[in-house]
Design a protein around this motif. Sequence first.
Motif, PDB file in Angstrom:
ATOM      1  N   LYS A  99       0.719  -1.106  -0.092  1.00 43.11           N
ATOM      2  CA  LYS A  99      -0.244   0.122  -0.166  1.00 43.11           C
ATOM      3  C   LYS A  99       0.852   1.177   0.039  1.00 43.11           C
ATOM      4  CE  LYS A  99      -4.214   1.866   0.406  1.00 43.11           C
ATOM      5  NZ  LYS A  99      -5.244   1.909  -0.724  1.00 43.11           N
ATOM      6  N   ILE A 100       0.453   2.267  -0.614  1.00 44.50           N
ATOM      7  CA  ILE A 100       1.022   3.641  -0.637  1.00 44.50           C
ATOM      8  C   ILE A 100       0.130   4.532  -0.324  1.00 44.50           C
ATOM      9  CG2 ILE A 100       2.434   2.801  -2.507  1.00 44.50           C
ATOM     10  CD1 ILE A 100       1.004   4.777  -4.503  1.00 44.50           C
ATOM     11  N   ALA A 101       0.437   5.678   0.360  1.00 38.92           N
ATOM     12  CA  ALA A 101      -0.214   6.697   0.944  1.00 38.92           C
ATOM     13  C   ALA A 101       0.481   7.895   1.022  1.00 38.92           C
ATOM     14  CB  ALA A 101      -1.062   6.239   2.348  1.00 38.92           C
ATOM     15  N   VAL A 102      -0.477   9.172   1.136  1.00 38.58           N
ATOM     16  CA  VAL A 102       0.197  10.297   1.267  1.00 38.58           C
ATOM     17  C   VAL A 102      -0.109  10.969   3.023  1.00 38.58           C
ATOM     18  CG1 VAL A 102       0.155  12.859   0.853  1.00 38.58           C
ATOM     19  CG2 VAL A 102      -0.274  10.996  -0.999  1.00 38.58           C
ATOM     20  N   GLY A 103       1.232  11.578   3.393  1.00 37.88           N
ATOM     21  CA  GLY A 103       1.142  11.997   4.664  1.00 37.88           C
ATOM     22  C   GLY A 103       2.104  13.200   4.779  1.00 37.88           C
ATOM     23  N   TYR A 104       2.249  13.593   6.287  1.00 40.62           N
ATOM     24  CA  TYR A 104       3.104  14.910   6.687  1.00 40.62           C
ATOM     25  C   TYR A 104       4.071  14.451   7.540  1.00 40.62           C
ATOM     26  CZ  TYR A 104      -0.991  16.847   3.971  1.00 40.62           C
ATOM     27  OH  TYR A 104      -1.635  17.398   2.795  1.00 40.62           O
ATOM     28  N   ASP A 105       5.250  15.196   7.628  1.00 38.56           N
ATOM     29  CA  ASP A 105       6.096  14.822   8.718  1.00 38.56           C
ATOM     30  C   ASP A 105       5.860  16.077   9.728  1.00 38.56           C
ATOM     31  OD1 ASP A 105       7.348  17.355   7.893  1.00 38.56           O
ATOM     32  OD2 ASP A 105       9.320  16.158   7.068  1.00 38.56           O
ATOM     33  N   SER A 106       6.853  16.171  10.569  1.00 32.06           N
ATOM     34  CA  SER A 106       6.421  16.954  11.605  1.00 32.06           C
ATOM     35  C   SER A 106       6.867  18.453  11.369  1.00 32.06           C
ATOM     36  CB  SER A 106       7.329  16.737  12.952  1.00 32.06           C
ATOM     37  OG  SER A 106       8.604  16.458  12.742  1.00 32.06           O
ATOM     38  N   LEU A 107       7.296  18.752  10.239  1.00 31.56           N
ATOM     39  CA  LEU A 107       7.781  20.072   9.708  1.00 31.56           C
ATOM     40  C   LEU A 107       6.460  20.454   8.543  1.00 31.56           C
ATOM     41  CD1 LEU A 107      11.627  19.777   9.456  1.00 31.56           C
ATOM     42  CD2 LEU A 107      10.388  20.722  11.140  1.00 31.56           C
ATOM     43  N   GLY A 108       5.972  19.489   8.481  1.00 27.20           N
ATOM     44  CA  GLY A 108       4.722  19.793   7.390  1.00 27.20           C
ATOM     45  C   GLY A 108       5.136  19.356   5.922  1.00 27.20           C
ATOM     46  N   THR A 109       6.204  18.665   5.892  1.00 34.36           N
ATOM     47  CA  THR A 109       6.555  18.372   4.477  1.00 34.36           C
ATOM     48  C   THR A 109       5.757  17.211   3.836  1.00 34.36           C
ATOM     49  OG1 THR A 109       9.063  19.063   4.882  1.00 34.36           O
ATOM     50  CG2 THR A 109       8.335  17.394   2.946  1.00 34.36           C
ATOM     51  N   GLU A 110       5.026  17.225   2.715  1.00 30.83           N
ATOM     52  CA  GLU A 110       4.183  16.134   2.282  1.00 30.83           C
ATOM     53  C   GLU A 110       5.023  15.178   1.719  1.00 30.83           C
ATOM     54  OE1 GLU A 110       0.220  16.076  -0.388  1.00 30.83           O
ATOM     55  OE2 GLU A 110       1.593  17.543  -0.743  1.00 30.83           O
ATOM     56  N   VAL A 111       4.940  13.961   2.106  1.00 28.93           N
ATOM     57  CA  VAL A 111       5.422  12.638   1.768  1.00 28.93           C
ATOM     58  C   VAL A 111       4.547  11.610   1.206  1.00 28.93           C
ATOM     59  CG1 VAL A 111       7.328  13.131   3.489  1.00 28.93           C
ATOM     60  CG2 VAL A 111       5.402  11.817   4.104  1.00 28.93           C
ATOM     61  N   VAL A 112       5.263  10.578   0.443  1.00 29.02           N
ATOM     62  CA  VAL A 112       4.638   9.412  -0.011  1.00 29.02           C
ATOM     63  C   VAL A 112       5.079   8.335   0.796  1.00 29.02           C
ATOM     64  CG1 VAL A 112       4.363   7.792  -1.780  1.00 29.02           C
ATOM     65  CG2 VAL A 112       4.436  10.407  -2.174  1.00 29.02           C
ATOM     66  N   ILE A 113       4.073   7.576   1.270  1.00 30.25           N
ATOM     67  CA  ILE A 113       4.340   6.482   2.315  1.00 30.25           C
ATOM     68  C   ILE A 113       4.085   5.215   1.686  1.00 30.25           C
ATOM     69  CG2 ILE A 113       3.892   5.623   4.658  1.00 30.25           C
ATOM     70  CD1 ILE A 113       2.807   8.280   5.318  1.00 30.25           C
ATOM     71  N   LEU A 114       5.085   3.952   1.726  1.00 30.49           N
ATOM     72  CA  LEU A 114       4.917   3.116   1.486  1.00 30.49           C
ATOM     73  C   LEU A 114       4.935   1.839   2.603  1.00 30.49           C
ATOM     74  CD1 LEU A 114       7.320   4.650  -0.394  1.00 30.49           C
ATOM     75  CD2 LEU A 114       6.827   2.541  -1.936  1.00 30.49           C
ATOM     76  N   GLY A 115       3.984   0.897   2.619  1.00 31.36           N
ATOM     77  CA  GLY A 115       3.834   0.074   3.473  1.00 31.36           C
ATOM     78  C   GLY A 115       3.999  -1.397   3.004  1.00 31.36           C
ATOM     79  N   ILE A 116       4.925  -2.143   3.656  1.00 28.35           N
ATOM     80  CA  ILE A 116       5.198  -3.662   3.213  1.00 28.35           C
ATOM     81  C   ILE A 116       4.910  -4.509   4.446  1.00 28.35           C
ATOM     82  CG2 ILE A 116       6.889  -5.014   2.522  1.00 28.35           C
ATOM     83  CD1 ILE A 116       6.032  -3.320   0.223  1.00 28.35           C
ATOM     84  N   SER A 117       4.505  -5.607   4.289  1.00 29.50           N
ATOM     85  CA  SER A 117       4.193  -6.581   5.524  1.00 29.50           C
ATOM     86  C   SER A 117       5.558  -6.887   6.032  1.00 29.50           C
ATOM     87  CB  SER A 117       3.523  -7.825   5.074  1.00 29.50           C
ATOM     88  OG  SER A 117       2.090  -7.352   4.747  1.00 29.50           O
TER      89      SER A 117
ATOM     90  N   LEU B 186      -4.778   5.034 -10.444  1.00 26.66           N
ATOM     91  CA  LEU B 186      -3.264   4.685 -10.273  1.00 26.66           C
ATOM     92  C   LEU B 186      -3.399   3.334  -9.358  1.00 26.66           C
ATOM     93  CD1 LEU B 186      -1.800   8.091  -9.702  1.00 26.66           C
ATOM     94  CD2 LEU B 186      -1.445   6.678 -11.881  1.00 26.66           C
ATOM     95  N   PRO B 187      -2.499   2.533  -9.854  1.00 24.65           N
ATOM     96  CA  PRO B 187      -2.385   1.256  -9.007  1.00 24.65           C
ATOM     97  C   PRO B 187      -1.394   1.365  -7.747  1.00 24.65           C
ATOM     98  CG  PRO B 187      -0.246   1.550 -10.669  1.00 24.65           C
ATOM     99  CD  PRO B 187      -1.249   2.639 -11.128  1.00 24.65           C
ATOM    100  N   TYR B 188      -1.976   0.450  -6.790  1.00 26.84           N
ATOM    101  CA  TYR B 188      -1.278   0.410  -5.464  1.00 26.84           C
ATOM    102  C   TYR B 188      -1.891   1.573  -4.501  1.00 26.84           C
ATOM    103  CZ  TYR B 188       1.854  -2.757  -7.346  1.00 26.84           C
ATOM    104  OH  TYR B 188       2.309  -3.755  -8.261  1.00 26.84           O
ATOM    105  N   SER B 189      -3.063   2.304  -4.942  1.00 27.02           N
ATOM    106  CA  SER B 189      -3.664   3.520  -4.256  1.00 27.02           C
ATOM    107  C   SER B 189      -4.855   3.612  -4.512  1.00 27.02           C
ATOM    108  CB  SER B 189      -2.768   4.662  -4.789  1.00 27.02           C
ATOM    109  OG  SER B 189      -3.173   5.105  -6.169  1.00 27.02           O
ATOM    110  N   GLU B 190      -5.470   4.716  -3.832  1.00 21.53           N
ATOM    111  CA  GLU B 190      -6.867   5.065  -4.003  1.00 21.53           C
ATOM    112  C   GLU B 190      -6.880   6.464  -4.737  1.00 21.53           C
ATOM    113  OE1 GLU B 190      -9.424   3.669  -3.078  1.00 21.53           O
ATOM    114  OE2 GLU B 190      -8.181   1.995  -1.787  1.00 21.53           O
ATOM    115  N   TRP B 191      -5.826   6.687  -5.446  1.00 22.45           N
ATOM    116  CA  TRP B 191      -5.625   8.016  -6.120  1.00 22.45           C
ATOM    117  C   TRP B 191      -5.959   7.818  -7.655  1.00 22.45           C
ATOM    118  CZ3 TRP B 191       0.349   8.421  -4.505  1.00 22.45           C
ATOM    119  CH2 TRP B 191       0.224   8.403  -3.094  1.00 22.45           C
ATOM    120  N   HIS B 192      -6.208   9.050  -8.244  1.00 16.95           N
ATOM    121  CA  HIS B 192      -6.805   8.997  -9.648  1.00 16.95           C
ATOM    122  C   HIS B 192      -5.948  10.158 -10.501  1.00 16.95           C
ATOM    123  CE1 HIS B 192     -10.291   6.501  -8.984  1.00 16.95           C
ATOM    124  NE2 HIS B 192     -10.387   7.164  -7.916  1.00 16.95           N
ATOM    125  N   LEU B 193      -5.513   9.671 -11.592  1.00 15.54           N
ATOM    126  CA  LEU B 193      -4.905  10.739 -12.498  1.00 15.54           C
ATOM    127  C   LEU B 193      -5.661  11.374 -13.442  1.00 15.54           C
ATOM    128  CD1 LEU B 193      -1.858  11.802 -13.841  1.00 15.54           C
ATOM    129  CD2 LEU B 193      -1.989   9.682 -15.292  1.00 15.54           C
TER     130      LEU B 193
END
Length: 854
Positions: A144-162, A272-279
């Motif tokens: 799974k991939i997702a979007v998030g933010y770090d403590s400084l407010g920087t937008e990041v792409v997060i990847l999760g692997i079992s 888009l694959p591996y996500s809930e996002w749309h291009l």
Amino acid sequence: METRKIKNGHRTTYFLIGSFTLLLLISIGAFICLGRYISRESEKSIHTVGDLYMAGINNHITAHFRTLIELKLEQAEAIVEVVPSDMADRDELYQELVYRSNVRNFNYLALYSEDGKMEMLDGNPIQLADPDSFRKSLLRREKKIAVGYDSLGTEVVILGISAEYPMENGEACMALVAAVPIDYISAMLGTDEENALISSNIIRKDGSFIISDTGMDYKDYFESLYQRYPASDRRKIDAYVRELSDAMEKKESYSTVLDLGNTSQQIYCTLLPYSEWHLVTVLPFGPLNETVESLNANRTFATLLVGFIILTALLVIFYIYFRMTCKQLRDLEAAREEALAATRAKSTFLSNMSHDIRTPMNAIVGMTAIATAHIDEKDQVMNCLKKITLSGKHLLGLINDVLDMSKIESGKMTLTAERVSLQEAIEGVVGIVQPQVKGKGQNFNVHIHNIISEDVYCDSVRLNQVLLNLLSNAVKYTQEGGLIQLSLYQEEDPPEKGENYVRTHITVADNGTGMSEEFLKHVFDSYSRVDTMRVHKTEGAGLGMAITKHIVDAMDGRITVESELNKGSRFQVILDLEKAEPSEVDMILPAWKMLVVDDDETLCRTAVDALDSIGIQADWIMSGEDAINMVEKHHQARDDYQIIMLDWKLPGMDGLSVARQIRRIVGDDMPIILISAYDWSELEADAKEAGINGFISKPLFKSTLFYGLKKYMDVEDLQAAEGSQAELAGRRVLVAEDNELNWEILQALLSDIGIEPEWAENGQICLEKFQASAPGHYDIILMDVRMPVMNGYEATEGIRASGHPDAAAIPIIAMTADAFSEDIKRCLDCGMNAHTAKPINFDEVVLLLKKYIL
């Protein structure tokens, strides 16, 4: 009458003008409809092309996105694969995980528990924008991939692997989470490169941006539409947002053309694959609209230009057609006059034919009456029969010409390739024209030289027809005492055909009446004949040269004519003929010394060359007096010639006188052979009295010289003798003939030479008689073709297919009036051995009987 013509002309003019106007209006309407149709189709085509283009762009970006995400997921999986979860030292384990993460360019690394807590191992703490969806996917052990933010407010792409690594509290984590700044994904996708033409956005289902090409001034994609376009377009935007949201909810691709403001946009959306996002990719039609408008303007100009050109062309065509119509009206009158002239020409031709046919018919009827009245006077009857025969042959020639021309004009003339001896063909034609030449007291010479192949493949009937037509014309239009010359020579390897062919030149020249320059243009036209008082008594259908031209053309040859009025004519025929395999007979004679005497230098040189090729040493001389002197000189030197060959007609002293003088010098032992293009039977008595031993007919082919001289040189004959008529006595011939008169003629002629003929009235009776006969009972069958009940073709096929012992061997000769080349071929194809044409030439029949019986 003149007024009616003027009214007709006005009607034609009005019709043309009205037709032109109607055509012009139809053309204008057609161009307008065409322009509208092309505009609509162009718009459809642009939308279709845009849709395809957008689908391609989306597929390209999606594929790039998939590749990039899969690469990062594989890198995250590689960390799990290389770092075991059962390491004893937890700090060392975390250090190894961080090391492996940094090597793979991950900026963040954390352990993720089942209750959604994230324990950071590297980087600032990060928080998911959509934690529930991310946690549910990982619980299902999905990538799974997702979007998030770090403590400084920087937008990041997060990847999760079992993964199951120990956390600080001692529990095992559910997944390993790695992250990179979202700018990394945006840069790798390269959407900025498309800004010149399209914009690409990655959004969630609620319209919020993941990656935006529209700038950061808008909260989400849907809000950007409402803010960028006026309120008048709100209903269109509402419908579009509703349709797009439904498609994203169903995870389906979506495409539309959205007209907002003064522009149109081609929009394409894919998941888009591996996500809930749309291009979402947007192609504005602004630049394309400008191009289309320019295209429409150019098309309109081109349409107007083409319309103008067509209008101009129509005007030109109308003007030309109008002039042509006027000319046609004039030509119609001229054509009417030509038709009347053609009718008059036809009447003249029929009148000439009537005269030409009635003349020999009158001779036949008249001579028959005279013979009947003087039946007891043998000489008178013989004279009448001779003239009847000549008139019959002339009448047959007229009929054959008309039939030949009819067959040619209907396109049914065919050629049959067969082995032909040029020596036999020339000798046969010379024999036929000899009586005509003698009758007019003309001089006739035959020249041959450089004969490469005596035997060739061609249609013998048509070749004879060409030679006879040319020679007959020369005899007709040459005065008494005039000169006629037939020449034949060959060239090796014609360039158009190759080494298997030989180019044969045939020339017939005379010093007769000749032709005017005007008539030369029509010499090969049908029914054309010189019609002057000097040749008014010349008979013929005027078809001979036309037939000759058609035959030569059919044989892929050429015929030319040179002529001058009162000076004669010269016809030349050039044919490329296929060589036949040479005879197996070795033409070599003993090396005797010979003297050739003839006033024609070309003949002398050609004859000496031919004699040399068969082994004879020959000298030549061109006058009788010089020949006598040379013979006497050699006799005194005891070096006599062993054989002498001299021409009959020599200047000053003729051949017979020369022979008498030579006999006084050398005695009776030396063979003296007379050569001439004239009939031997008319010279035989005087020639033998003068001491001449034999005769060789011109032209002097190599084979003619070989077979003519060998019997005087004690050389064994290599060919079987033909036999005499006495050897045919007692032979049985079955004659299939439905005409009783023809049967009576054949019965009388065959019986006179001792043959026993038997009559079959049709093909069926012929077949039955043959099947009922004992083996060997019949020696040969003469078969007519056109018969009732069963024709000759069917009867022949029946005989060949019967079980009779003689079925395959018995000779069958076609004796029919069907004498064209295709008729001969059909006879041979159905199983007959040979063909002879009616009216019957009994000498030819006897030769065929000898050939197939003896």
